[in-house]
Design an enzyme around this catalytic site. Structure first.
Site, PDB file in Angstrom:
ATOM      1  CG  HIS A 136      -1.857   1.144   1.307  1.00 53.02           C
ATOM      2  ND1 HIS A 136      -3.184   0.970   1.605  1.00 53.02           N
ATOM      3  CD2 HIS A 136      -1.699   2.481   1.126  1.00 53.02           C
ATOM      4  CE1 HIS A 136      -3.799   2.148   1.599  1.00 53.02           C
ATOM      5  NE2 HIS A 136      -2.905   3.088   1.321  1.00 53.02           N
ATOM      6  CG  HIS A 157      -0.895   7.129  -1.177  1.00 55.64           C
ATOM      7  ND1 HIS A 157      -2.148   7.253  -1.705  1.00 55.64           N
ATOM      8  CD2 HIS A 157      -1.047   6.465   0.002  1.00 55.64           C
ATOM      9  CE1 HIS A 157      -3.035   6.705  -0.882  1.00 55.64           C
ATOM     10  NE2 HIS A 157      -2.383   6.216   0.167  1.00 55.64           N
ATOM     11  NE  ARG A 176       0.849  11.986  -2.476  1.00 48.24           N
ATOM     12  CZ  ARG A 176      -0.161  11.616  -1.713  1.00 48.24           C
ATOM     13  NH1 ARG A 176      -1.144  10.887  -2.187  1.00 48.24           N
ATOM     14  NH2 ARG A 176      -0.201  11.941  -0.442  1.00 48.24           N
ATOM     15  CG  ASN A 186      -5.054   8.553  -3.352  1.00 53.19           C
ATOM     16  OD1 ASN A 186      -4.019   8.005  -3.751  1.00 53.19           O
ATOM     17  ND2 ASN A 186      -5.100   9.234  -2.234  1.00 53.19           N
ATOM     18  CE  LYS A 212      -7.780   1.999  -0.327  1.00 44.05           C
ATOM     19  NZ  LYS A 212      -6.820   3.052  -0.133  1.00 44.05           N
ATOM     20  CG  HIS A 239      -9.690   4.641   3.573  1.00 45.91           C
ATOM     21  ND1 HIS A 239      -8.510   5.348   3.574  1.00 45.91           N
ATOM     22  CD2 HIS A 239     -10.392   5.116   4.625  1.00 45.91           C
ATOM     23  CE1 HIS A 239      -8.509   6.216   4.579  1.00 45.91           C
ATOM     24  NE2 HIS A 239      -9.648   6.102   5.226  1.00 45.91           N
ATOM     25  CG  HIS A 286      -4.648   2.399   5.878  1.00 47.77           C
ATOM     26  ND1 HIS A 286      -5.994   2.387   6.160  1.00 47.77           N
ATOM     27  CD2 HIS A 286      -4.543   3.061   4.707  1.00 47.77           C
ATOM     28  CE1 HIS A 286      -6.651   3.009   5.212  1.00 47.77           C
ATOM     29  NE2 HIS A 286      -5.787   3.425   4.299  1.00 47.77           N
ATOM     30  CG  LEU A 331      -7.429  10.929   7.568  1.00 44.83           C
ATOM     31  CD1 LEU A 331      -8.251  11.671   6.543  1.00 44.83           C
ATOM     32  CD2 LEU A 331      -8.194  10.808   8.885  1.00 44.83           C
ATOM     33  CG  ASP A 341      -1.522   4.972   4.043  1.00 47.26           C
ATOM     34  OD1 ASP A 341      -1.652   5.306   2.840  1.00 47.26           O
ATOM     35  OD2 ASP A 341      -2.255   5.414   4.941  1.00 47.26           O
ATOM     36  CG  HIS A 379       0.407  15.434   1.771  1.00 45.61           C
ATOM     37  ND1 HIS A 379      -0.503  15.691   0.771  1.00 45.61           N
ATOM     38  CD2 HIS A 379      -0.044  14.318   2.412  1.00 45.61           C
ATOM     39  CE1 HIS A 379      -1.470  14.782   0.814  1.00 45.61           C
ATOM     40  NE2 HIS A 379      -1.208  13.930   1.796  1.00 45.61           N
ATOM     41  CB  ALA A 393      -4.665  13.015   6.105  1.00 46.47           C
TER      42      ALA A 393
HETATM   43  C1  NCD Z   1      -3.415   9.324   1.904  1.00 50.10           C
HETATM   44  C2  NCD Z   1      -2.973  10.325   0.845  1.00 50.10           C
HETATM   45  O1  NCD Z   1      -2.458  11.400   1.216  1.00 50.10           O
HETATM   46  O2  NCD Z   1      -3.137  10.035  -0.338  1.00 50.10           O
HETATM   47  N1  NCD Z   1      -3.383   9.933   3.198  1.00 50.10           N
HETATM   48  C3  NCD Z   1      -3.302   9.298   4.393  1.00 50.10           C
HETATM   49  O3  NCD Z   1      -3.414   9.963   5.427  1.00 50.10           O
HETATM   50  N2  NCD Z   1      -3.073   8.019   4.478  1.00 50.10           N
HETATM   51  C4  NCD Z   1      -4.752   8.790   1.563  1.00 50.10           C
HETATM   52  C5  NCD Z   1      -5.124   7.578   2.364  1.00 50.10           C
HETATM   53  O4  NCD Z   1      -4.594   6.504   2.175  1.00 50.10           O
HETATM   54  O5  NCD Z   1      -6.016   7.693   3.236  1.00 50.10           O
HETATM   55 ZN    ZN Z   2      -3.276   5.134   1.646  1.00 49.30          ZN
END
Ligand code: NCD
Ligand code: ZN
Length: 359
Positions: free
Chosen positions: A25, A27, A29, A53, A111, A148, A186, A231, A259, A263, A275
């Site tokens: 899992h 991200h 980007r 996402n 997802k 999620h 998560h 989150l 996860d 950012h 988040a």
């Molecule tokens: C994730 C994100 O920023 O894409 N943020 C997070 O707090 N985990 C989205 C997600 O998995 O909830």
């Molecule tokens: Zn995530």
């Protein structure tokens, strides 16, 4: 496949050689941010489940194919890394698109984001009934559903959203689709640990490094700490302890999913901060430290490298990696694009260092 623990004079291992882990899992980007962050993941992991996402989200096999191409173009050629793509479920997604994408080997999983649950989830599912035809298809073709697991109702306290999701949604999905392969992503609560343990072999969960390390009080210790905000949000200490027990138990229902969600520092340190915890750069160092504290280094290989592939029906990676019992100082910030990102554990010292992949 048994991990090798090399012992020092004091009978504590100094090195750990294990099958190369995967991240189930993450991200990574897109665009400049993709280029700046993906190699942190590709450096340690053989494969990763790539979250869909983006804005707009990945909802077609063609979009996933193109995103995969962009990811591979951003990966340094010294890494042997395979991105496993996912499809973002929407209220009106066509089950045929999903079936075709899975058959073509583009989609590994779907997802499910409840609409409004987290970053870029506005297109998510508003009512689980809307995707019943999709879930029927996925159950039939053996395609995993990644969830999620938080309700989004404003009247449900943020710390209760996962537990209420289990009662209201998760239990229903499992009852109506008893053979659907499902990953509760998560997880952050004892209720989720118990639910997964009590469910059949087709229900598993990922656990992040950060939910194993801190509880909700840490987010507010000495002032608000936006870099610990993600989150699902971290819960009470009893939940963290339940997660640590589950991750280090040796149960094949629990596996690694960072996860990692980068950012920029501006987006985090803001009046309305995003988040997400950026834990990819030192993910294995963090997990190894936790497993060591729990006297469970012998369980790390299962959690990080074997349970995930087993659940997804894939072979474990062929390569081995080495972790060494050496202190590593985690930088306070990382320069990324023309800004910074604060990595998880920034400014701390961890006791295990990832030293590389054995070829
Ligand atoms: C994730 C994100 O920023 O894409 N943020 C997070 O707090 N985990 C989205 C997600 O998995 O909830
Ligand atoms: Zn995530």
């Amino acid at each position: 496949m048994i991990s090798k623990l090399r012992k020092s004079a004091k009978n504590t291992p100094t090195h750990l050689t294990i099958t190369q882990p995967d991240d189930w899992h993450v991200h990574v980007r897109d665009s400049e941010m993709l280029a700046a962050v993906v190699n942190f993941t590709a450096r340690q992991f053989g494969r990763a489940i790539i979250m869909p996402n983006l804005a707009p989200p990945i909802t077609s096999a063609q979009a996933a194919r193109e995103y995969r191409t962009r990811i591979l173009a951003a990966v340094d050629e010294k890494h042997d890394f395979t991105p496993l793509m996912t499809c973002y479920l929407t209220d009106n997604i066509d089950p045929k698109e999903i079936e075709a994408g899975f058959a073509q080997g583009v989609f590994t999983a779907c997802k499910l984001y409840p609409a409004g649950a987290t970053t870029n989830s506005d297109h998510g599912v508003t009512d689980i009934q809307n995707i019943y035809p999709v879930l029927e298809t996925m159950q039939r073709i053996g395609m995993p559903l990644l969830i999620h697991g938080e309700v989004t109702d404003a009247d449900i306290d943020i710390f209760d959203r996962e537990a209420v999701f289990i009662e209201r949604v998760m239990s229903k999905i499992i009852k109506d689709f008893p053979a659907l392969k499902t990953v509760f992503e998560h997880i952050t609560t004892k209720q989720a640990v118990d639910f997964v343990q009590e469910s059949g072999a087709n229900i598993a969960a990922t656990i992040t490094p950060h939910h194993l390390v801190y509880n909700r009080s840490a987010i507010f210790a000495g002032g608000i700490n936006p870099h610990l905000y993600c989150l699902p949000i971290a819960k009470r200490e009893l939940h963290r302890l339940a997660l640590r027990k589950a991750a280090t138990s040796g149960s094949s229902k629990f596996f690694l999913g960072t996860d990692s969600a980068p950012h920029s520092v501006e987006a985090k340190q803001s009046a309305c901060g995003c988040a997400g915890v950026f834990n990819a750069p030192y993910a294995l160092e963090s997990y190894a430290a936790t497993f060591d504290q729990e006297n469970a280094l012998d369980k790390l290989e299962g959690f990080a490298s074997l349970h995930g592939p087993h659940f997804y029906g894939l072979e474990p990676n062929k390569c081995k990696i080495v972790l060494e019992r050496t202190n590593i100082e985690i930088p306070k910030t990382l320069d990324i694009m023309d800004t910074q990102i604060i990595p998880f554990h920034g400014g701390e010292v961890l006791g295990w260092t990832f030293t590389g992949i054995l070829s």
